[in-house]
Each structure stands twice: as C-alpha cells, then as structure tokens.
Scaffold this motif. Structure first.
Motif, PDB file in Angstrom:
ATOM      1  N   ARG A   8      -5.275  17.247  -1.481  1.00 54.55           N
ATOM      2  CA  ARG A   8      -5.193  17.186  -2.938  1.00 54.55           C
ATOM      3  C   ARG A   8      -6.410  17.778  -3.608  1.00 54.55           C
ATOM      4  N   ARG A  17       4.403  17.022  -7.546  1.00 52.76           N
ATOM      5  CA  ARG A  17       3.787  17.712  -8.684  1.00 52.76           C
ATOM      6  C   ARG A  17       4.341  19.107  -8.897  1.00 52.76           C
ATOM      7  N   ARG A  63      -3.788  13.680   3.952  1.00 53.40           N
ATOM      8  CA  ARG A  63      -3.029  13.529   2.723  1.00 53.40           C
ATOM      9  C   ARG A  63      -3.961  13.494   1.513  1.00 53.40           C
ATOM     10  N   LYS A  67       1.479   2.014  -3.475  1.00 48.24           N
ATOM     11  CA  LYS A  67       0.230   2.472  -4.096  1.00 48.24           C
ATOM     12  C   LYS A  67      -0.065   3.912  -3.713  1.00 48.24           C
ATOM     13  N   ALA A  68       0.111   4.217  -2.409  1.00 45.10           N
ATOM     14  CA  ALA A  68      -0.166   5.571  -1.943  1.00 45.10           C
ATOM     15  C   ALA A  68       0.719   6.568  -2.679  1.00 45.10           C
ATOM     16  N   ALA A  69       1.994   6.199  -2.852  1.00 41.39           N
ATOM     17  CA  ALA A  69       2.913   7.108  -3.524  1.00 41.39           C
ATOM     18  C   ALA A  69       2.546   7.263  -4.995  1.00 41.39           C
ATOM     19  N   LYS A  70       2.066   6.173  -5.609  1.00 39.42           N
ATOM     20  CA  LYS A  70       1.640   6.263  -7.007  1.00 39.42           C
ATOM     21  C   LYS A  70       0.465   7.226  -7.150  1.00 39.42           C
ATOM     22  N   VAL A  71      -0.500   7.091  -6.238  1.00 44.10           N
ATOM     23  CA  VAL A  71      -1.653   7.987  -6.291  1.00 44.10           C
ATOM     24  C   VAL A  71      -1.204   9.431  -6.047  1.00 44.10           C
ATOM     25  N   ASP A  72      -0.204   9.591  -5.190  1.00 40.36           N
ATOM     26  CA  ASP A  72       0.336  10.928  -4.919  1.00 40.36           C
ATOM     27  C   ASP A  72       1.079  11.501  -6.122  1.00 40.36           C
ATOM     28  N   TYR A 119       4.177   7.485   4.854  1.00 38.33           N
ATOM     29  CA  TYR A 119       5.589   7.284   4.557  1.00 38.33           C
ATOM     30  C   TYR A 119       6.351   7.334   5.876  1.00 38.33           C
ATOM     31  N   ALA A 150      -0.757   3.581   5.155  1.00 38.45           N
ATOM     32  CA  ALA A 150       0.334   3.740   4.184  1.00 38.45           C
ATOM     33  C   ALA A 150       0.990   5.104   4.287  1.00 38.45           C
ATOM     34  N   PHE A 181      -5.834   4.467   2.589  1.00 38.93           N
ATOM     35  CA  PHE A 181      -5.660   3.017   2.626  1.00 38.93           C
ATOM     36  C   PHE A 181      -5.955   2.426   3.993  1.00 38.93           C
ATOM     37  N   PHE A 225       3.727  15.643   0.368  1.00 37.40           N
ATOM     38  CA  PHE A 225       4.533  14.873  -0.596  1.00 37.40           C
ATOM     39  C   PHE A 225       3.942  14.939  -2.009  1.00 37.40           C
ATOM     40  N   GLY A 226       2.638  14.719  -2.104  1.00 37.36           N
ATOM     41  CA  GLY A 226       1.993  14.738  -3.415  1.00 37.36           C
ATOM     42  C   GLY A 226       2.171  16.059  -4.131  1.00 37.36           C
ATOM     43  N   PRO A 267      -2.507   6.294 -12.357  1.00 38.94           N
ATOM     44  CA  PRO A 267      -3.190   6.810 -11.153  1.00 38.94           C
ATOM     45  C   PRO A 267      -2.952   8.294 -10.920  1.00 38.94           C
ATOM     46  N   LEU A 299      -4.634   1.471 -10.044  1.00 37.22           N
ATOM     47  CA  LEU A 299      -3.530   0.683  -9.494  1.00 37.22           C
ATOM     48  C   LEU A 299      -3.564  -0.742 -10.024  1.00 37.22           C
ATOM     49  N   GLU A 326       0.827  -1.212   0.000  1.00 34.69           N
ATOM     50  CA  GLU A 326       0.000   0.000   0.000  1.00 34.69           C
ATOM     51  C   GLU A 326       0.860   1.261   0.000  1.00 34.69           C
ATOM     52  N   LEU A 327       2.072   1.138   0.532  1.00 34.20           N
ATOM     53  CA  LEU A 327       2.960   2.299   0.558  1.00 34.20           C
ATOM     54  C   LEU A 327       3.281   2.741  -0.880  1.00 34.20           C
TER      55      LEU A 327
END
Lengths: 297, 365
Positions: free
Chosen positions: B151, B104, B147, A190-195, B88, B86, B82, B99-100, B73, B53, A187-188
């Motif tokens: 967004r 970006r 988080r 996945k979370a980063a991918k979504v981010d 970091y 999840a 999640f 982070f997001g 995604p 995903l 999930e870590l």
C-alpha cells in the motif's frame, strides 16, 4: 499392565469386547429396522394394487408391482372437487420454498454478520429478540399475520407465503450465521476496513466465501421447515396457491367410496421426496457445519 | 516538516470506563515508535484509535499534517499488520496482497507490478498461489507484511505482529522488520508487550500503564533514566534492581546505606554528591553490579555480599542475593568464582543509578 502372564485374561477381555460390539450392532440394526418399517410399508403399499392391499398382508412384498397409484397421485387424484393429483401443488411448493429459502438465508447471513461483526449499541437486545422469535408458537401469529398480509395485498398469494416463511425463518437463520461468524476473529474485519473495503464489500468478498458449511446447514433447515410446513400453507393460501402438504391432506381426506391407500402412500412419498433428496445430497455438510463453529481453530 | 503523526489530548472511554487518558504523542517522518506496556494498558486501543478502527472520545489526531480525528480508516493512508495476521482465508496470497488495491480500483497492471515487487522484497514469490491455511506462521507473517507494504502508506501500524511466532522466528523477524524500516525509511507505530522488542526496534518508545503514558523517550533514555518505578521495573531483562535504602550526609558526602542479610549495612557513596531524601529506592541495573576487579572506574565501589543463587546463562552468570530485604540480581562474568552461600566481593557502579521516591515512585535524579 504389561505382564505377559496375563495374556489369557487379555484375550478373554478381547472376546468380551467383540461380543459387546456385536450386541451393539444388533441393537442398532433393530432400531434401524423399527424406524424404517413405516417407510417400507409405504413403499410396498404404493406399489400394490387396491385388490392386493385388501386381500394381502400389510408387510408382505407386492405380488405384482404397479405404478398406477403413483401416476394417479401425481396427476389424477382428487383434492376436493379438483382431480389433478399433487402435481400443481408440488410446483406451488417449489415456487414458495426456493425463494423463501434463498431470501431468508441471505438475510440471515447479513443479520448474523451485523450482530457478530459490526457490534452496535443494543445489538445483544436485538439478537435476543430475534431468538425469541424462534420460540413463538406459530398458532399465536396466525391472526395478526393474516391481517398484515391483507393490508399488504398479498393474502392468499404465493409471494404472501414466501413473505411469511422469510419472516419466521429469520430468527433461526440469523442465529445460525451469528454463531458461525462470532468465531471469526474481529481482526479480519478490521484488516479489510484498513484495506478500504466497506460493509457490503467485506460481506461479499470475505464473509460469504467463508460460509459454505453454515449456508448448507441453513438451507437444509429452512428447506425442511418450509417444504414440510402445513399450518401457514393451509392458513394463508387459497385454491391454486396451496402447497403440497395441504394437497396431500386433501387427497387423503377427500376420498369417495373406497380408500385408495396406495395412492395416499404414493402422494405422501412424493411430498417427502425433495427433503429426502436435500438430506442425501447435503447431509454430510449438515453434520460438518453444525460442529464447524466448535472445532474451528 | 509536519510531524507524521500528532496526537493531542486524546481520551478514549468505553461507557464510564476511561481507557486512555490525555495521550500526547508526536512522531517525525521515519520514526519507529513503539508503544509498550503490560496487557490491558491501552496500547492496542491507542493503535486502533490511530487506525480509526475505534472512535476517540476526546482530543485530536493528525496524520501527515491533516486532521484525521473523524476520518474513516480507509482514508487515513495507513496500513496495518495484525497479531493474528488476519489474512483473508478464502483468498490466495496474491489476492490477499492485492485486495486493498482491487477495492480502490487500481488497474490490473499496477497491481501486478506492485505485487511482484513486494513478493520479491519479502521472498514470498513461491507462495503467491497458496491459501493462508497452507502457510506456516512465519510465512503468514510475511504475507501480512506484504499486504501492508504494497500500500506504500504514510504510516505503518503493527499490532503485536510477532507474538504468535516461536522464539527463534520472532528474533529473525524482528531483525527483518528493523532492516525493512531502515531500507524504506517509513514511519511506523508498533505495539508490543515485549520490552526487548521495544528496545531493539524503536527510535522512540512510549511506555504505557493503565491508559496513561508513563514515559516517552529514546530506548537509551528509557533504559538509563526511567521516569518512575514502573518504567524502571518494566524495561530491561533481568529487571532493574530496586533496593530500599536510607541516605545521610556525613563529612560533606552523600552516603547510601543498604541493609545486608547479615552483618553491617553496605555504605555506598553517591557519585554526584546529591542531596537526597532520607528514604529512597535505589535503582541499579544488574550489569552495574559486577565482579570486583573486573569492573573498575571512578564511580565503582566494592562491597562483600553473600550470594544466594548462581544462575549461569552462557555469556554471563547471574547471581541472586538479598539487599534491603529484596532479591537483587547481579550480572557477573561467566567464569565468576561466586558460589551459593559464600560471600563474594561485588563492584557497584554508581555512575548510572537511579533514585526514586518510595511514596510517589517518581525519579529523583
């Protein structure tokens, strides 16, 4: 049994426990002595003069401490026709070991990250093949590797030796990192991918900062392997690029006339110092890192 | 206005195994869609497909009117919370939330302003410089929400976000998520296996089983008119009583005959005088079996039944009895006179019963 009438028996058993403990310590102490004996002999012999070695007792302390043997070993002992001690070869070893350790660790981390977190079709097969690479006896690959190094034009060079060590270290480094990363929840990623993070961003920003314990393990492992390597060093080097292990062998074998045990011992200790240093500095992380995967909650 | 999320004929296979079969879902802006089902029903896989995903095998997926079927995604304008949060682990709470934006390339001033806004909204300002390891479960949950909130996406996705919390905190966070949804008016897709969570949060529920959608509807529709035996049994706690019964017509009325443990069968009369097959499964919610006298109405019919077990639960008392060879739960008044082993007069409200076909399990009325 909380019965008070059993107190004498209880104290008896406490005494028994104490005796057992002492027995254990004595036994362990004896084993430690046994293991440390060769080191003791090496150090004392390296500090003795040749005369004293010839006349004295092997395990006696030096009557007169002299560092002459160390000086000779470092900069004057003969390896064949050349008499510069282990110094140039020591630097060769450093020039080989540091890049080889760094590159193989980094690539292993990347491989482990892919195999554990970016599953693709055939990932398991590739990982198994890499594991298989850990168990191939190195004698088997000497000839093909010599041919490849020749084709690449780096035979007998330090980059050539780095290349060989990186290739044969990858199996282990990948295994270490893969096992570490596999315990990190998917999930870590996945979370980063979504981010919005990509493959390398996730690796640099999230996985590498998590990896200190396993990096320490891998670095110790790789450094010990590469620094202590003799087979590749002797096979794929030429005069001027030989690592310290090969030089040590040459010093010990190329004595003319008197065998200078004190110089041999000093050279051997010098050759072993860096690995010793790495263990002392990072040893506790080594144990911690090896068990980190299993206790991580 | 375009639906915010539109899934058409979606299929998902893992090798030869079909995980999702012909999924069709569409939600309007501001909807709170809950995907609910037992574990292994494919609800989390569906959410991962919406997030991008997991690649889908067939069908199409539109978000905000745009075809997102093959979009990665990060470009779907979604945010996801999640189950394991999840977060970091090596970053502080503030870094986790930003982070997001950092990835970006949002400028620092905007980052700080949005961070401050979200932190204030979720009351996590004192935590901003801590690492996730130093937070409690509930705090981690808030950070994970932060988080996603920061967004400001078209669509929020939640993957069982409350299942790692203890029971009390779960109820609190549930209320908070609902409040958040009302305040933001955002569109959300929420996965849970907890049917109470589904009922309380959703504006629309999708009940899934074995990769197939069983029913889509508002919580009231799902609760009052379950489409089949599975939905009837899954939604509601205690579960709907599903009692095998025989029907017959007599004198122009439709009668339902239920076997009692002892004595003659109970004869009830269908409220709408429907034509029913001879064998049915009668679905009655526990609250539609009450103490006689307390519940009265046109569709209420009384019958004596021997009570097996009495379970006081504070506000109500549940009584377990046997009808049609099945355990049946009745929801009685907290000060009921019911006692184990003694016959009690119960009132059956037939106004809201469901009938199912025993062979297909489908709803008949």
């Amino acid at each position: 049994m909380a019965d008070t009438s059993f107190v004498p028996a209880a104290s008896q058993s406490r005494k028994g426990k104490l005796a057992l403990r002492w027995l254990l310590y004595i036994l362990l102490g004896l084993f430690a002595l046994f293991y440390l004996m060769p080191l003791f002999v090496m150090i004392t012999t390296s500090l003795k003069s040749l005369d004293e070695i010839r006349t004295g007792d092997l395990i006696a302390l030096p009557r007169e401490v002299t560092f002459d043997a160390w000086r000779t070993a470092w900069s004057g002992a003969c390896t064949g026709i050349q008499c510069e001690g282990v110094r140039p070869f020591f630097w060769n070893s450093i020039l080989i070991a540091i890049p080889a350790v760094a590159i193989s660790t980094l690539l292993g981390a990347m491989n482990g990250y892919v195999v554990a977190q970016w599953r693709f079709r055939g990932a398991n097969i590739i990982f198994s093949l890499m594991l298989f690479g850990c168990f191939i006896p190195f004698q088997v690959v000497l000839l093909p590797m010599a041919r490849i190094l020749g084709m690449m034009g780096i035979a007998g060079t330090i980059p050539g030796l780095i290349f060989v060590h990186v290739i044969y270290g990858l199996g282990f480094t990948t295994l270490f990192f893969r096992n570490y990363y596999v315990s990190i929840p998917a999930e870590l990623t996945k979370a980063a991918k979504v981010d919005g993070a990509g493959f390398f961003r996730i690796f640099w920003s999230i996985f590498l900062p998590l990896s200190l314990p396993i990096i320490v393990v891998t670095v110790i492992w790789q450094f010990t392997q590469i620094w202590n390597d003799f087979l590749f060093g002797v096979s794929f080097s030429q005069a001027g690029t030989q690592p310290v292990t090969v030089a040590l062998n040459n010093i010990v074998n190329s004595t003319t006339g008197v065998k200078e045990y004190n110089v041999d011992m000093a050279a051997a200790i010098i050759a072993a110092l860096p690995t010793l240093f790495v263990y002392v500095v990072a040893g506790k992380y080594f144990v911690r890192g090896l068990t980190a995967g299993s206790v991580k909650g | 206005m375009d639906p915010i999320l539109e899934i058409k004929n979606l299929y998902k296979n893992y090798g030869p195994v079909e995980i999702l079969k012909d999924i069709n879902v569409s939600i309007e802006p501001g909807d709170f869609l809950v995907l609910v089902g037992p574990s292994g029903c494919g609800k989390s896989t569906l959410l991962n497909c919406i997030a991008g995903l997991e690649p889908i095998t067939g069908g199409s997926l539109h978000i905000g009117g745009q075809d997102m079927t093959n979009v990665s995604p990060k470009d779907r304008d979604i945010a996801m919370v999640f189950q394991s949060y999840a977060l970091y682990p090596t970053m502080t709470v503030a870094k986790n939330i930003t982070f997001g934006m950092k990835v970006r390339g949002v400028d620092q001033a905007t980052q700080n302003q949005k961070l401050a806004h979200v932190a204030q909204q979720l009351q996590i300002e004192p935590l901003l410089n801590r690492k996730p390891g130093q937070l409690s479960g509930g705090q981690r949950q808030r950070v994970a929400m932060g988080r996603a909130l920061v967004r400001d996406p078209k669509l929020f996705l939640f993957d069982e976000p409350l299942s790692n919390l203890d029971a009390k905190l779960r109820v609190e966070m549930r209320t908070e998520i609902k409040a958040l949804h009302q305040r933001l008016g955002a569109s959300m897709v929420y996965v849970t296996h907890d049917q109470i969570e589904a009922m309380t949060l959703a504006s629309k529920i999708v009940v899934m089983k074995g990769g197939v959608i069983q029913q889509i509807g508002t919580p009231a529709e799902i609760y009052n008119r379950p489409a089949n035996l599975f939905v009837a049994d899954f939604m509601g706690s205690p579960a709907m009583n599903l009692i095998p019964a025989r029907t017959r017509r007599s004198g122009g009325v439709s009668l339902i005959e239920i076997k009692r443990k002892e004595g003659d069968p109970i004869i009830l009369q269908d409220a709408n005088n429907r034509d029913l097959p001879e064998e049915v499964i009668l679905g009655v919610r526990p609250e539609d079996i009450a103490d006689a006298g307390i519940r009265a109405g046109a569709d209420t019919q009384n019958a004596d039944c021997i009570i097996d077990i009495v379970e006081p639960a504070g506000a109500d008392t549940y009584a377990v009895l046997q009808l049609g060879g099945k355990h049946v739960t009745a929801r009685l008044h907290s000060e009921t006179t019911a006692a184990p082993g003694v016959a009690q007069r119960l009132a059956f409200d037939l106004g809201k019963v469901s009938y199912f076909a025993p062979d297909t399990g489908l709803r008949l009325n």
